[in-house]
Design a protein around this motif. Structure first.
Motif: not given
Ligand code: SF4
Length: 195
Positions: A19-20, A27, A57-59, A67, A111, A114, A117, A174
């Motif tokens: 997603h990010c 993020k 985005c799961p978070e 968060r 990503m 993370s 991800c 990231e």
């Molecule tokens: S890396 Fe983090 S901010 Fe990006 S989509 Fe995954 S959980 Fe969400």
């Protein structure tokens, strides 16, 4: 695959992005590298005519935007795993259907860095005997280990379960500590540009 009666301008090439990659606002505060999208990545995909699917985005959809940054061990619990599985099911449903209809899934871009991800680099407690969690005045040390995050693992498990095993996975970093964006862009480019 050709449709006998109807053709149009679609490339029939799809990429799935964390997603990010498209929305850095999701993020944890403090680690967004771009104001909006990861511009060089998205520009390349647009130029090459690749359809972009932005995975949820799961978070963000579990803990929201306020968060804290966490390690994988804190997310690796049955409740969060179930949350990831729900997202994964809808993502893999789409992948499976595009494949059924003859589209090419050029890859999944995850990503690194993370806990969720990460593909090759994921934050874990530096001392595996020390439990994370509790009040914020006590934060143990963490390190990046060579392994996947919670969502990446569940996504790969589900693809495997459905017999979809030949789709490449790559990761964008990231931040510099976990990889170089230029290298990630080269890896993604090699997936989408066939000489
Ligand atoms: S890396 Fe983090 S901010 Fe990006 S989509 Fe995954 S959980 Fe969400």
């Amino acid at each position: 695959m050709e449709h006998p009666k109807v053709s149009d301008n679609r490339s029939e090439k799809i990429i799935f992005l964390s997603h990010c990659c498209l929305n850095q606002n999701a993020k944890v505060r403090g680690i967004a590298s771009y104001p909006g999208a990861i511009t060089p990545l998205i520009s390349m995909l647009l130029e090459e005519g690749i359809g972009i699917i932005q995975m949820p985005c799961p978070e963000m959809t579990y803990l929201g935007n306020m968060r804290w940054g966490q390690v994988k061990d804190q997310y690796n619990n049955p409740m969060f795993r179930r949350h990831c599985k729900c997202i994964v099911d809808t993502v893999v449903d789409q992948a499976e259907n595009y494949i059924q209809c003859g589209y090419q899934i050029v890859g999944f871009v995850m990503m690194d860095g993370s806990p969720v991800c990460g593909l090759n680099r994921t934050p874990r407690p530096k001392d595996s005997n020390v439990l994370w969690g509790g009040m914020t005045w006590y934060i143990p040390e963490s390190e990046y280990l060579i392994e996947g995050g919670v969502y990446s693992e569940i996504l790969q498990e589900e693809l495997k379960k459905r017999g979809i095993e030949n789709i490449p996975f790559v990761a964008s970093p990231e931040f510099d500590e976990v990889g170089e964006l230029d290298q990630a862009l080269d890896a993604i480019k090699s997936l989408i540009i066939v000489e």
